[in-house]
Design a protein around this motif. Structure first.
Motif, PDB file in Angstrom:
ATOM      1  N   PHE A   1      -0.375 -11.963 -32.879  1.00  0.00           N
ATOM      2  CA  PHE A   1       0.701 -12.865 -32.485  1.00  0.00           C
ATOM      3  C   PHE A   1       0.206 -14.189 -31.894  1.00  0.00           C
ATOM      4  O   PHE A   1       0.968 -14.920 -31.280  1.00  0.00           O
ATOM      5  N   PHE A   2      -1.092 -14.491 -32.073  1.00  0.00           N
ATOM      6  CA  PHE A   2      -1.606 -15.804 -31.669  1.00  0.00           C
ATOM      7  C   PHE A   2      -1.551 -16.777 -32.839  1.00  0.00           C
ATOM      8  O   PHE A   2      -1.105 -17.913 -32.701  1.00  0.00           O
ATOM      9  N   LEU A   3      -2.031 -16.340 -33.990  1.00  0.00           N
ATOM     10  CA  LEU A   3      -2.105 -17.198 -35.171  1.00  0.00           C
ATOM     11  C   LEU A   3      -0.847 -17.037 -36.007  1.00  0.00           C
ATOM     12  O   LEU A   3      -0.612 -15.979 -36.596  1.00  0.00           O
ATOM     13  N   PRO A   4       0.003 -18.072 -36.095  1.00  0.00           N
ATOM     14  CA  PRO A   4       1.202 -17.974 -36.945  1.00  0.00           C
ATOM     15  C   PRO A   4       0.807 -17.882 -38.418  1.00  0.00           C
ATOM     16  O   PRO A   4      -0.217 -18.414 -38.836  1.00  0.00           O
ATOM     17  N   ALA A   5       1.646 -17.204 -39.186  1.00  0.00           N
ATOM     18  CA  ALA A   5       1.429 -17.078 -40.637  1.00  0.00           C
ATOM     19  C   ALA A   5       0.054 -16.506 -40.945  1.00  0.00           C
ATOM     20  O   ALA A   5      -0.621 -16.944 -41.879  1.00  0.00           O
ATOM     21  N   ALA A   6      -0.374 -15.519 -40.160  1.00  0.00           N
ATOM     22  CA  ALA A   6      -1.722 -14.965 -40.335  1.00  0.00           C
ATOM     23  C   ALA A   6      -1.899 -14.304 -41.693  1.00  0.00           C
ATOM     24  O   ALA A   6      -2.994 -14.306 -42.255  1.00  0.00           O
ATOM     25  N   HIS A   7      -0.836 -13.712 -42.240  1.00  0.00           N
ATOM     26  CA  HIS A   7      -0.965 -13.025 -43.517  1.00  0.00           C
ATOM     27  C   HIS A   7      -0.530 -13.884 -44.695  1.00  0.00           C
ATOM     28  O   HIS A   7      -0.581 -13.440 -45.839  1.00  0.00           O
ATOM     29  N   THR A   8      -0.101 -15.127 -44.407  1.00  0.00           N
ATOM     30  CA  THR A   8       0.337 -16.012 -45.489  1.00  0.00           C
ATOM     31  C   THR A   8      -0.577 -17.241 -45.555  1.00  0.00           C
ATOM     32  O   THR A   8      -1.653 -17.191 -46.129  1.00  0.00           O
ATOM     33  N   ASP A   9      -0.145 -18.353 -44.972  1.00  0.00           N
ATOM     34  CA  ASP A   9      -0.876 -19.608 -45.131  1.00  0.00           C
ATOM     35  C   ASP A   9      -2.238 -19.617 -44.448  1.00  0.00           C
ATOM     36  O   ASP A   9      -3.142 -20.341 -44.885  1.00  0.00           O
ATOM     37  N   PHE A  10      -2.405 -18.855 -43.370  1.00  0.00           N
ATOM     38  CA  PHE A  10      -3.658 -18.898 -42.613  1.00  0.00           C
ATOM     39  C   PHE A  10      -4.467 -17.608 -42.759  1.00  0.00           C
ATOM     40  O   PHE A  10      -5.241 -17.258 -41.868  1.00  0.00           O
ATOM     41  N   ILE A  11      -4.330 -16.949 -43.876  1.00  0.00           N
ATOM     42  CA  ILE A  11      -5.081 -15.708 -44.074  1.00  0.00           C
ATOM     43  C   ILE A  11      -6.575 -15.983 -44.171  1.00  0.00           C
ATOM     44  O   ILE A  11      -7.403 -15.130 -43.833  1.00  0.00           O
ATOM     45  N   LEU A  12      -6.960 -17.183 -44.604  1.00  0.00           N
ATOM     46  CA  LEU A  12      -8.379 -17.529 -44.676  1.00  0.00           C
ATOM     47  C   LEU A  12      -8.996 -17.568 -43.281  1.00  0.00           C
ATOM     48  O   LEU A  12     -10.179 -17.241 -43.110  1.00  0.00           O
ATOM     49  N   ALA A  13      -8.221 -17.956 -42.267  1.00  0.00           N
ATOM     50  CA  ALA A  13      -8.724 -17.951 -40.898  1.00  0.00           C
ATOM     51  C   ALA A  13      -8.986 -16.520 -40.427  1.00  0.00           C
ATOM     52  O   ALA A  13      -9.968 -16.257 -39.722  1.00  0.00           O
ATOM     53  N   VAL A  14      -8.125 -15.588 -40.812  1.00  0.00           N
ATOM     54  CA  VAL A  14      -8.342 -14.176 -40.473  1.00  0.00           C
ATOM     55  C   VAL A  14      -9.601 -13.660 -41.165  1.00  0.00           C
ATOM     56  O   VAL A  14     -10.392 -12.918 -40.583  1.00  0.00           O
ATOM     57  N   ILE A  15      -9.801 -14.062 -42.406  1.00  0.00           N
ATOM     58  CA  ILE A  15     -11.025 -13.680 -43.122  1.00  0.00           C
ATOM     59  C   ILE A  15     -12.247 -14.219 -42.383  1.00  0.00           C
ATOM     60  O   ILE A  15     -13.256 -13.523 -42.220  1.00  0.00           O
ATOM     61  N   GLY A  16     -12.151 -15.465 -41.914  1.00  0.00           N
ATOM     62  CA  GLY A  16     -13.266 -16.044 -41.182  1.00  0.00           C
ATOM     63  C   GLY A  16     -13.560 -15.305 -39.894  1.00  0.00           C
ATOM     64  O   GLY A  16     -14.728 -15.149 -39.515  1.00  0.00           O
ATOM     65  N   GLU A  17     -12.522 -14.843 -39.200  1.00  0.00           N
ATOM     66  CA  GLU A  17     -12.737 -14.122 -37.950  1.00  0.00           C
ATOM     67  C   GLU A  17     -13.285 -12.724 -38.191  1.00  0.00           C
ATOM     68  O   GLU A  17     -14.178 -12.269 -37.461  1.00  0.00           O
ATOM     69  N   GLU A  18     -12.779 -12.047 -39.214  1.00  0.00           N
ATOM     70  CA  GLU A  18     -13.164 -10.647 -39.415  1.00  0.00           C
ATOM     71  C   GLU A  18     -14.396 -10.479 -40.306  1.00  0.00           C
ATOM     72  O   GLU A  18     -15.156  -9.525 -40.139  1.00  0.00           O
ATOM     73  N   LEU A  19     -14.598 -11.383 -41.255  1.00  0.00           N
ATOM     74  CA  LEU A  19     -15.738 -11.285 -42.168  1.00  0.00           C
ATOM     75  C   LEU A  19     -16.755 -12.397 -41.954  1.00  0.00           C
ATOM     76  O   LEU A  19     -17.798 -12.414 -42.619  1.00  0.00           O
TER      77      LEU A  19
END
Length: 387
Positions: free
Chosen positions: A267-285
């Protein structure tokens, strides 16, 4: 002769290839599979809170992926004339969907804009259909009007009017970024199609002036569009998305926190599974994971350009180039937004972001490219021979 044709001109008589482009197919499947995994990782917390089912988005994305793979397979297998000949059917469909979004009760408003159509359990974003329809129209137009392509009234004005009409419908939603993406597609295809540079330059200047006016006329839009220059100056408002994206990318380091261990999706990063999924990839991978995405996109661009370059027919060549543009522009714009290179705008990452319209239409583009690749892989072409 147009610029794209000049690069790849070949004589008649080249035999057909033996099969579809294996590299392109592999990259599309790898990106789609990774997208499915990352949608599960990035959306579970949100889905459990709002839908009491942590697999809610994952299951829907899986359904869209299955549909998309079916569409890709059909587009790769059917005779290409079935979609090359029905250009105006696609264009009418796209325009009709955009109009319905604005005037019918099916239009769904979210975030101050009406960009979706609700068809029961399915949500459709007409912009994705409009991109493909515009490519097919422009490919047909530039292949038929080559002898007059450098004239203003016949070779330049019609595609500008058609693209402008679709863009105006998008601006009415409002969807500034969607209209800009259509104009970029027009510019790129017109450039390789042989349009006079003075026409392109003048039109680009007028479009830029119009964009500046739209941004300057709205104080919030002005702040939002220039927040990327220093997002930390207003990190709790217009700069919030980019700041959280940068936190995610910076927190991943080289190898990442581990799949599923990211914190910004909580709930920090908006649109984590849509427009900003690349940021999640960067954090986790980590940096390695993002680099793999970049390499896969690079391979997709390489194979798509090769398919376009090796087509005999002018219309097929433009179609291949245009379908690649839809994928390439989406990927590059999404990467640029996530990395803070351009102003934040809702652009899904092809194959990776959650969203049925984007995923299905991305796989459709791949299917068309795979179809065209069957006539771009003959032994004579691989050896560089000129018939």
């Amino acid at each position: 002769m147009n610029r794209l044709a000049a690069v790849s001109a070949r004589g008649p008589g080249v035999g057909r290839g033996e099969g579809v482009d294996f590299w392109l197919l592999s990259v599309a499947l790898l990106l789609s599979g990774l997208g499915l995994v990352m949608v599960l990782s990035s959306s579970g917390i949100m889905a459990e809170r709002f839908y009491a089912d942590k697999y809610y988005f994952f299951k829907r994305h899986l359904v869209f992926l299955i549909i998309g793979l079916g569409v890709m397979s059909a587009a790769a297998a059917i005779p290409r004339q079935l979609y090359l000949r029905f250009t105006y059917v696609w264009l009418t469909l796209a325009g009709g969907l955009l109009v319905l979004t604005l005037v019918s009760p099916l239009g769904v408003q979210a975030g101050g804009a009406t960009r979706w159509l609700s068809l029961g359990p399915i949500m459709i974003q007409p912009l994705e259909v409009a991109k493909v329809a515009l490519v097919l129209y422009l490919a047909s137009f530039f292949s038929r009007k080559q002898e007059m392509i450098r004239t203003f009234g016949v070779g330049f004005l019609p595609p500008v009017c058609i693209t402008g009409a679709l863009s105006l419908l998008l601006l009415a939603q409002p969807d500034f970024g969607g209209a800009a993406s259509l104009m970029l597609i027009l510019f790129c295809i017109s450039f390789v199609g042989g349009t006079r540079l003075v026409y392109l330059g003048a039109t680009s200047f007028m479009a830029l002036m119009g964009a500046i006016f739209l941004v300057m006329s709205s104080p919030y839009r002005f702040r939002r569009w220039f927040a990327f220059l220093d997002p930390f100056q207003d990190a709790q408002d217009v700069g919030y998305q980019l700041v959280q994206s940068l936190y995610a990318l910076g927190g991943g380091g080289w190898l990442g926190e581990g799949l599923g261990a990211g914190k910004q999706k909580l709930f920090f990063l908006p649109a984590a599974h849509t427009d900003f999924i690349l940021a999640v990839i960067g954090e986790e991978l980590g940096f390695i994971g993002v680099s793999v995405i970049f390499v896969l996109v690079g391979v997709l661009l390489w194979r798509g350009l090769r398919i376009a370059r090796l087509q005999d027919g002018l219309q097929e060549r433009f179609v291949a180039f245009g379908m690649l543009l839809v994928l390439a522009l989406g990927a590059m714009l999404n990467m640029a937004v996530v990395l803070g290179v351009v102003p934040p705008k809702g652009v899904p990452m092809p194959f990776l972001s959650y969203g049925g319209s984007s995923l299905v239409m991305s796989l459709l583009c791949v299917g068309v490219l795979l179809n065209l690749s069957r006539s771009a892989g003959s032994p004579s072409r691989r050896n560089g021979a000129t018939p």
